[in-house]
Design a protein around this motif. Structure first.
Motif, mmCIF file in Angstrom:
data_model
loop_
_atom_site.group_PDB
_atom_site.id
_atom_site.type_symbol
_atom_site.label_atom_id
_atom_site.label_comp_id
_atom_site.label_asym_id
_atom_site.label_seq_id
_atom_site.Cartn_x
_atom_site.Cartn_y
_atom_site.Cartn_z
ATOM 1 N N LEU A 21 0.856 -1.184 0.000
ATOM 2 C CA LEU A 21 0.000 0.000 0.000
ATOM 3 C C LEU A 21 0.890 1.231 0.000
ATOM 4 C CD1 LEU A 21 -2.823 1.307 0.323
ATOM 5 C CD2 LEU A 21 -2.511 1.077 2.793
ATOM 6 N N LEU A 22 0.722 2.087 -0.999
ATOM 7 C CA LEU A 22 1.472 3.327 -1.095
ATOM 8 C C LEU A 22 0.500 4.484 -0.903
ATOM 9 C CD1 LEU A 22 4.392 4.189 -3.240
ATOM 10 C CD2 LEU A 22 2.426 5.675 -3.496
ATOM 11 N N ILE A 23 0.843 5.406 -0.027
ATOM 12 C CA ILE A 23 -0.024 6.552 0.237
ATOM 13 C C ILE A 23 0.681 7.804 -0.249
ATOM 14 C CG2 ILE A 23 -1.204 7.890 2.017
ATOM 15 C CD1 ILE A 23 -1.378 5.245 3.615
ATOM 16 N N SER A 24 -0.034 8.582 -1.054
ATOM 17 C CA SER A 24 0.527 9.784 -1.655
ATOM 18 C C SER A 24 -0.365 10.972 -1.327
ATOM 19 C CB SER A 24 0.612 9.604 -3.176
ATOM 20 O OG SER A 24 0.985 10.805 -3.795
ATOM 21 N N GLY A 25 0.252 12.096 -1.038
ATOM 22 C CA GLY A 25 -0.510 13.305 -0.720
ATOM 23 C C GLY A 25 -1.110 13.981 -1.939
ATOM 24 N N VAL A 26 -0.700 13.566 -3.121
ATOM 25 C CA VAL A 26 -1.236 14.131 -4.361
ATOM 26 C C VAL A 26 -1.702 12.986 -5.253
ATOM 27 C CG1 VAL A 26 0.219 16.189 -4.271
ATOM 28 C CG2 VAL A 26 1.011 14.182 -5.507
ATOM 29 N N GLN A 27 -2.465 13.328 -6.283
ATOM 30 C CA GLN A 27 -2.949 12.296 -7.192
ATOM 31 C C GLN A 27 -1.781 11.585 -7.857
ATOM 32 O OE1 GLN A 27 -5.539 14.412 -9.904
ATOM 33 N NE2 GLN A 27 -7.306 13.487 -8.925
ATOM 34 N N ALA A 28 -1.839 10.268 -7.867
ATOM 35 C CA ALA A 28 -0.802 9.498 -8.530
ATOM 36 C C ALA A 28 -1.135 9.334 -10.005
ATOM 37 C CB ALA A 28 -0.654 8.142 -7.864
ATOM 38 N N ILE A 29 -2.374 9.095 -10.298
ATOM 39 C CA ILE A 29 -2.819 8.932 -11.674
ATOM 40 C C ILE A 29 -3.806 10.052 -11.956
ATOM 41 C CG2 ILE A 29 -3.913 7.398 -13.338
ATOM 42 C CD1 ILE A 29 -3.036 5.076 -11.486
ATOM 43 N N PRO A 30 -3.326 11.095 -12.609
ATOM 44 C CA PRO A 30 -4.202 12.256 -12.821
ATOM 45 C C PRO A 30 -5.315 11.960 -13.812
ATOM 46 C CG PRO A 30 -2.176 12.535 -14.030
ATOM 47 C CD PRO A 30 -2.028 11.278 -13.209
ATOM 48 N N SER A 31 -6.392 12.670 -13.645
ATOM 49 C CA SER A 31 -7.483 12.592 -14.603
ATOM 50 C C SER A 31 -7.640 13.968 -15.225
ATOM 51 C CB SER A 31 -8.776 12.171 -13.904
ATOM 52 O OG SER A 31 -9.209 13.206 -13.048
ATOM 53 N N ASN A 32 -8.470 14.069 -16.191
ATOM 54 C CA ASN A 32 -8.707 15.353 -16.842
ATOM 55 C C ASN A 32 -9.802 16.150 -16.147
ATOM 56 O OD1 ASN A 32 -6.750 14.861 -18.727
ATOM 57 N ND2 ASN A 32 -8.161 13.868 -20.133
ATOM 58 N N ARG A 33 -10.122 15.748 -14.947
ATOM 59 C CA ARG A 33 -11.213 16.383 -14.212
ATOM 60 C C ARG A 33 -10.970 17.862 -13.998
ATOM 61 N NH1 ARG A 33 -13.467 15.473 -8.349
ATOM 62 N NH2 ARG A 33 -11.353 15.982 -7.817
ATOM 63 N N LEU A 34 -9.785 18.207 -13.593
ATOM 64 C CA LEU A 34 -9.436 19.610 -13.349
ATOM 65 C C LEU A 34 -8.084 19.899 -13.966
ATOM 66 C CD1 LEU A 34 -10.417 19.960 -9.590
ATOM 67 C CD2 LEU A 34 -11.642 20.894 -11.529
ATOM 68 N N LEU A 35 -7.967 21.019 -14.594
ATOM 69 C CA LEU A 35 -6.684 21.412 -15.137
ATOM 70 C C LEU A 35 -5.777 21.895 -14.015
ATOM 71 C CD1 LEU A 35 -7.853 23.340 -18.309
ATOM 72 C CD2 LEU A 35 -6.941 21.012 -18.181
ATOM 73 N N ASN A 36 -4.511 21.677 -14.167
ATOM 74 C CA ASN A 36 -3.490 22.130 -13.229
ATOM 75 C C ASN A 36 -3.601 21.513 -11.839
ATOM 76 O OD1 ASN A 36 -2.376 23.830 -15.219
ATOM 77 N ND2 ASN A 36 -3.893 25.406 -14.725
ATOM 78 N N ALA A 37 -4.270 20.375 -11.713
ATOM 79 C CA ALA A 37 -4.321 19.693 -10.429
ATOM 80 C C ALA A 37 -2.938 19.107 -10.136
ATOM 81 C CB ALA A 37 -5.367 18.585 -10.450
ATOM 82 N N GLU A 38 -2.531 19.159 -8.891
ATOM 83 C CA GLU A 38 -1.229 18.623 -8.521
ATOM 84 C C GLU A 38 -1.261 17.102 -8.662
ATOM 85 O OE1 GLU A 38 1.993 19.176 -4.927
ATOM 86 O OE2 GLU A 38 -0.087 19.629 -4.545
ATOM 87 N N HIS A 39 -0.253 16.557 -9.298
ATOM 88 C CA HIS A 39 -0.180 15.113 -9.502
ATOM 89 C C HIS A 39 1.268 14.690 -9.712
ATOM 90 C CE1 HIS A 39 -0.415 16.804 -13.561
ATOM 91 N NE2 HIS A 39 0.323 15.780 -13.928
ATOM 92 N N TRP A 40 1.487 13.375 -9.694
ATOM 93 C CA TRP A 40 2.825 12.850 -9.933
ATOM 94 C C TRP A 40 3.251 13.187 -11.349
ATOM 95 C CZ3 TRP A 40 4.501 7.466 -7.957
ATOM 96 C CH2 TRP A 40 4.244 7.345 -6.594
ATOM 97 N N PRO A 41 4.494 13.586 -11.552
ATOM 98 C CA PRO A 41 4.993 13.769 -12.919
ATOM 99 C C PRO A 41 5.001 12.420 -13.651
ATOM 100 C CG PRO A 41 6.467 14.789 -11.324
ATOM 101 C CD PRO A 41 5.476 13.973 -10.548
#
Length: 75
Positions: A21-41
């Motif tokens: 189990l890996l816990i991340s404070g930001v989205q790991a797999i971004p979606s197109n839901r919101l532009l400029n959302a913080e996520h893993w590069p």
């Protein structure tokens, strides 16, 4: 950081647990839901995927941070 990547790789290499189990404070797999959302590069996400394949990790789950979104509705 490289130290964290080294640690994670050593966990996969030196253990044979059935689930990780890996816990991340930001989205790991971004979606197109919101532009400029913080996520893993993308390169970091691909690096994780490569490690999972390399060590044939049997069970892996990511719990990641949420995107805060607010709307103002008016009539």
């Amino acid at each position: 950081s490289e130290q964290q990547w080294s640690w994670l790789e050593s966990v996969f290499a030196e253990t044979n647990d059935h689930a990780y189990l890996l816990i991340s404070g930001v989205q790991a797999i971004p979606s197109n839901r919101l532009l400029n959302a913080e996520h893993w590069p993308r390169p970091e996400l691909q690096r994780l995927i490569n490690l999972l394949h390399k060590y044939q990790v049997p069970g892996f789950m990511i719990i990641s941070g949420d995107v805060h979104h607010a709307q103002v509705l008016s009539s």
